[in-house]
Write an enzyme that holds these catalytic residues in place. Structure first.
Site, PDB file in Angstrom:
ATOM      1  N   GLU A  58     -59.297   5.370 -27.573  1.00 36.79           N
ATOM      2  CA  GLU A  58     -58.981   6.735 -27.811  1.00 36.79           C
ATOM      3  C   GLU A  58     -57.693   6.769 -28.579  1.00 36.79           C
ATOM      4  OE1 GLU A  58     -58.883  11.201 -26.689  1.00 36.79           O
ATOM      5  OE2 GLU A  58     -58.322   9.832 -24.965  1.00 36.79           O
ATOM      6  N   HIS A 115     -59.546  14.048 -31.799  1.00 38.61           N
ATOM      7  CA  HIS A 115     -58.452  14.282 -32.584  1.00 38.61           C
ATOM      8  C   HIS A 115     -58.486  14.191 -34.010  1.00 38.61           C
ATOM      9  CE1 HIS A 115     -56.205  14.029 -28.684  1.00 38.61           C
ATOM     10  NE2 HIS A 115     -57.081  13.131 -28.441  1.00 38.61           N
ATOM     11  N   HIS A 173     -64.100  15.046 -26.158  1.00 36.51           N
ATOM     12  CA  HIS A 173     -63.559  16.513 -25.773  1.00 36.51           C
ATOM     13  C   HIS A 173     -63.503  17.563 -26.809  1.00 36.51           C
ATOM     14  CE1 HIS A 173     -59.845  15.096 -27.399  1.00 36.51           C
ATOM     15  NE2 HIS A 173     -59.733  14.359 -26.506  1.00 36.51           N
ATOM     16  N   ASN A 178     -61.470  20.568 -28.176  1.00 41.18           N
ATOM     17  CA  ASN A 178     -60.026  20.275 -27.869  1.00 41.18           C
ATOM     18  C   ASN A 178     -59.650  19.110 -28.803  1.00 41.18           C
ATOM     19  OD1 ASN A 178     -61.018  20.469 -24.695  1.00 41.18           O
ATOM     20  ND2 ASN A 178     -59.405  21.821 -25.442  1.00 41.18           N
ATOM     21  N   ARG A 231     -65.562  31.600 -41.336  1.00 37.54           N
ATOM     22  CA  ARG A 231     -65.738  31.208 -42.511  1.00 37.54           C
ATOM     23  C   ARG A 231     -65.362  29.727 -42.684  1.00 37.54           C
ATOM     24  NH1 ARG A 231     -64.005  36.516 -44.236  1.00 37.54           N
ATOM     25  NH2 ARG A 231     -61.964  35.885 -44.065  1.00 37.54           N
ATOM     26  N   ASP A 258     -62.497  21.642 -16.523  1.00 36.40           N
ATOM     27  CA  ASP A 258     -61.438  21.705 -15.343  1.00 36.40           C
ATOM     28  C   ASP A 258     -60.987  22.983 -14.987  1.00 36.40           C
ATOM     29  OD1 ASP A 258     -60.096  21.865 -17.914  1.00 36.40           O
ATOM     30  OD2 ASP A 258     -58.672  20.505 -17.276  1.00 36.40           O
ATOM     31  N   ASP A 277     -61.668  12.904 -18.650  1.00 35.55           N
ATOM     32  CA  ASP A 277     -60.333  12.734 -19.636  1.00 35.55           C
ATOM     33  C   ASP A 277     -59.070  12.555 -18.580  1.00 35.55           C
ATOM     34  OD1 ASP A 277     -58.789  12.127 -21.928  1.00 35.55           O
ATOM     35  OD2 ASP A 277     -58.557  14.261 -22.177  1.00 35.55           O
ATOM     36  N   ALA A 330     -52.016  17.104 -21.485  1.00 36.34           N
ATOM     37  CA  ALA A 330     -52.198  15.474 -21.727  1.00 36.34           C
ATOM     38  C   ALA A 330     -53.218  15.214 -20.562  1.00 36.34           C
ATOM     39  CB  ALA A 330     -50.818  14.949 -21.347  1.00 36.34           C
ATOM     40  N   GLY A 331     -54.425  15.333 -21.244  1.00 39.65           N
ATOM     41  CA  GLY A 331     -55.485  14.963 -20.296  1.00 39.65           C
ATOM     42  C   GLY A 331     -55.718  15.740 -19.086  1.00 39.65           C
TER      43      GLY A 331
END
Length: 397
Positions: free
Chosen positions: A139, A205, A226, A229, A237, A258, A284, A319-320
């Site tokens: 990742e 990402h 994910h 996120n 639009r 979670d 994650d 962060a995860g």
């Protein structure tokens, strides 16, 4: 019922090939539905065909038996990280998640220097070859600076196919997935390279729009890292990557269930559009999974966990997670209202199929590995079996 836990990562002592264990009385989640008062027979390391009239070994009346969980995306647990470059740390993380029902997992790295990532891959590849892991997921570092989340922006780079190939080669055939931002220079060529190499190209990402995301899928991308996120939001639009990834039947979408990363209504939307056959629950998880609040490393960054939520010490970005998949299952059923069969499929059969290992794991069928999770009536984990051995041994009494 209580649980006795063996937290060693390796399977402790294979059962004799002829040893049979017959679990009876539980509700068993099978590929075609739920068997009430079901039976699961284990011989050696595998699920065996049932023999009518054979006496049971363990009565699990009032409980559930589901397949062992398969996690596509996990960075660590038990205070340990897969990015540490240490087999000892990796085994500690594996043991933590295994004790929570994840009998098959892919180790995820985080953005780092290419040479450092190659060294991490060499360590993790040995654990794949030994059967402790199902593969490696890179990742980063080929992700968008605008959506970097808990990745060090100073270490990000465009997805030059030569650099992508370097990481894949470093994994010695054990690379299973690479997350990248396809809108960056070299992105689409890298997606094609990964697809041609038999490695999953995952969109994540990313700052890509709707059309650019569809281009990536046409080039061979098959996973949304994910979903929702670290990517543009779904707008009326500007549908962005979310709509493109949800609508395309070729794409499996990861969801982190979670209670922090996704609102239940968003999870319901994803299941309604993609269905359990295209949703894979992932953790994650970083090193704090299975641990308490505190400060933990995530690659080169520091993460503070407060009330179970992980955020960067500098900047405060999520962060995860500290999630384990048994909690994802329980939340899916008791909070999100998913049918048990759909939640189980998203935790087992769907990710197993994506990884190309559905002939061995992901469902309760004769001939497959005896990877099983026992839950009580409230969907709390009380037992874990991996390849015929109890990792968490249920105690009936």
């Amino acid at each position: 019922m209580t649980a006795k836990t063996d937290r060693t990562a390796r399977t402790p002592g294979r059962p004799a090939a002829g040893r049979r264990t017959v679990l009876t009385g539980a509700r068993v989640v099978l590929p075609d539905g739920v068997a009430e008062d079901g039976r699961v027979t284990v011989e050696g390391t595998r699920i065996a065909a049932d023999v009518p009239g054979e006496p049971g070994t363990l009565d699990l009346t009032g409980h559930w038996i589901v397949p062992g969980f398969v996690d596509l995306h996990v960075h660590g647990g038990g205070g340990a990280s897969f990015s540490a470059g240490s087999a000892e740390e990796a085994l500690k993380a594996i043991a933590t998640h295994r004790a929570h029902g994840t009998t098959t997992m892919v180790a995820s790295t985080v953005t780092g220097d290419l040479d450092d990532l190659a060294r991490q891959a060499a360590v993790l590849a040995e654990l794949v070859e030994q059967g402790d892991l199902a593969g490696i997921h890179f990742e980063g570092p080929f992700i968008s600076r605008n959506r970097c989340g808990a990745h060090d922006p100073a270490l990000l780079r465009d997805p030059d196919p030569a650099d992508v190939r370097k990481l894949v080669d470093a994994a010695r055939g054990t690379a299973r997935m690479v997350t990248l931002a396809p809108e960056l220079p070299g992105g689409l060529d890298s997606v094609r390279l990964l697809a041609d190499s038999g490695v999953i190209a995952a969109v994540g990402h990313t700052d890509a729009g709707y059309e650019a995301t569809l281009e990536a899928v046409d080039a061979g991308a098959t996973v949304a890292t994910h979903l929702f996120n670290a990517m543009p939001a779904l707008l009326h639009r500007e549908p962005g990557p979310v709509a493109a990834l949800l609508e395309d039947e070729r794409v499996t979408v990861e969801l982190i269930n979670d209670g922090t990363h996704l609102h239940p209504a968003v999870l319901e939307l994803a299941f309604a559009r993609a269905g359990a056959d295209r949703v894979a629950f992932v953790t994650d998880a970083m090193g704090a999974a299975g641990m308490g609040d505190g400060v933990y490393p995530l690659g080169p960054l520091q993460v503070r966990v407060t009330d179970g939520v992980a955020r960067l010490v500098e900047g405060g970005s999520i962060a995860g997670s500290t999630l384990t998949l048994d909690h994802a299952l329980r939340r899916a059923v008791t909070v999100d209202g998913l049918p048990v069969q759909d939640a189980v499929r998203a935790l087992s059969a769907t990710p197993a199929r994506l990884l190309g290992i559905a002939d061995r794991v992901g469902s309760i069928e004769a001939g497959k590995d005896a990877d099983l999770v026992v839950l009580d009536a409230e969907y709390r984990l009380v037992g874990v079996m991996r390849k015929g051995d109890w990792v968490v041994a249920p105690e009936v009494g």
